[in-house]
Scaffold this motif. Structure first.
Motif, short mmCIF file in Angstrom:
data_model
loop_
_atom_site.label_atom_id
_atom_site.label_comp_id
_atom_site.label_asym_id
_atom_site.label_seq_id
_atom_site.Cartn_x
_atom_site.Cartn_y
_atom_site.Cartn_z
N UNK A 74 12.81 -7.49 -8.47
CA UNK A 74 12.63 -6.16 -9.05
C UNK A 74 13.47 -5.12 -8.31
N UNK A 75 13.63 -3.96 -8.96
CA UNK A 75 14.46 -2.89 -8.41
C UNK A 75 13.74 -2.17 -7.27
N UNK A 76 14.52 -1.38 -6.52
CA UNK A 76 14.01 -0.70 -5.33
C UNK A 76 12.87 0.27 -5.63
N UNK A 77 12.93 0.95 -6.76
CA UNK A 77 11.88 1.92 -7.08
C UNK A 77 10.53 1.21 -7.27
N UNK A 78 10.56 0.08 -7.97
CA UNK A 78 9.32 -0.68 -8.20
C UNK A 78 8.79 -1.25 -6.89
N UNK A 79 9.68 -1.77 -6.06
CA UNK A 79 9.27 -2.32 -4.76
C UNK A 79 8.68 -1.21 -3.90
N UNK A 80 9.31 -0.05 -3.91
CA UNK A 80 8.79 1.08 -3.13
C UNK A 80 7.39 1.47 -3.59
N UNK A 81 7.17 1.53 -4.90
CA UNK A 81 5.85 1.87 -5.42
C UNK A 81 4.81 0.83 -5.00
N UNK A 82 5.19 -0.44 -5.07
CA UNK A 82 4.28 -1.52 -4.68
C UNK A 82 3.91 -1.41 -3.20
N UNK A 83 4.91 -1.23 -2.34
CA UNK A 83 4.62 -1.15 -0.91
C UNK A 83 3.88 0.13 -0.55
N UNK A 84 4.17 1.22 -1.26
CA UNK A 84 3.42 2.46 -1.03
C UNK A 84 1.95 2.26 -1.38
N UNK A 85 1.71 1.56 -2.48
CA UNK A 85 0.35 1.23 -2.88
C UNK A 85 -0.33 0.41 -1.77
N UNK A 86 0.42 -0.54 -1.21
CA UNK A 86 -0.12 -1.36 -0.13
C UNK A 86 -0.44 -0.55 1.11
N UNK A 87 0.42 0.42 1.44
CA UNK A 87 0.15 1.25 2.61
C UNK A 87 -1.10 2.12 2.39
N UNK A 88 -1.30 2.54 1.15
CA UNK A 88 -2.53 3.27 0.84
C UNK A 88 -3.74 2.35 1.04
#
Length: 186
Positions: free
Chosen positions: A134-148
Motif C-alpha cells: 500500500x501507499x505511504x498515506x495508507x501506511x501512515x494512517x494505519x501506524x498512526x491508528x496503532x500509536x493511538x
C-alpha cells in the motif's frame, strides 16, 4: 543459571523497570537486586544502561513488526492490513512492551536512543509497506491508528467506560483505510 539464561532474566526484569520508569528513571541497582546479581554484572553483559534500554525498546518494535508480518501471511493490501491490525490488537495485552515503545519515543532526546528507535520504527514501517504493497498515506494512517492504540493501552482504556475510551478501542477491520490513499489525500 547459564549465561544466556541470566541475560534473559535481566532483560525480563529490566523490561518491567524501564517500561515503568523510562531510561533516566529506571535503576540498574533495582534490576540487579531483583536478579540477585551486581550492577557490574549488568554492565559487563550490556555495556551501559542506555544500551540495555535501547535493546529492549528495539526488541519491542521488532516483535510488533515480526508479529504483523506473520499475521498477514500471504495476504496483501487492505486484507493484510486488517490481519496486521488484529495481530496488533492482540499484542496490546503485552502492556510492558507497548510502554517500552512509548518510553523509547520519550527518550529520543538522546541521539543514540533516537537513532536506535528510528531504525526500529523504520523496519516496522517497511514491514507494513512490503507486506501490504500500500501507499505511504495508507501506511501512515494505519501506524498512526496503532500509536493511538498504544496510548490507549498505556491509559488502560479498557477500565474506562466513556465514549472517548470506546472510540480509542475501535478495532481495525478490512476496509477501514479504503478511503485514505495518496489519491484522496494530497
Amino acid at each position: 543459571m547459564t549465561g544466556p539464561e541470566r541475560r534473559q532474566q535481566i532483560l525480563r526484569i529490566a523490561a518491567d523497570e524501564f517500561a515503568a520508569s523510562g531510561l533516566h528513571g529506571g535503576s540498574t541497582d533495582r534490576i540487579a537486586r531483583e536478579a540477585g546479581i551486581t550492577q557490574a554484572y549488568i554492565f559487563r553483559i550490556f555495556g551501559t544502561k542506555k544500551a540495555l534500554f535501547s535493546e529492549l525498546v528495539v526488541a519491542s518494535f521488532d516483535r510488533v513488526a515480526d508479529g504483523m508480518r506473520e499475521a498477514a501471511g500471504t495476504a496483501t493490501g487492505q486484507q493484510a492490513l486488517a490481519s496486521m491490525g488484529e495481530c496488533y490488537y492482540a499484542m496490546l495485552e503485552d502492556r510492558t512492551s507497548l510502554l517500552l515503545q512509548l518510553q523509547g519515543l520519550a527518550a529520543c532526546g538522546d541521539k543514540e536512543v533516537r537513532d536506535a528507535v528510528r531504525e526500529a520504527f523504520g523496519r516496522m514501517w517497511n514491514t507494513v509497506v512490503e507486506v501490504t504493497g500500500l501507499d505511504a498515506v495508507t501506511v501512515k494512517a494505519f501506524l498512526a491508528f496503532g500509536m493511538l492504540r498504544n496510548s490507549g493501552a498505556a491509559l488502560q482504556i479498557h477500565d474506562v467506560d466513556q465514549p472517548w475510551a470506546n472510540g480509542v478501542g475501535t478495532r481495525i477491520h478490512a476496509g477501514l483505510f479504503d478511503h485514505i490513499t495518496s489519491e484522496t489525500n494530497r
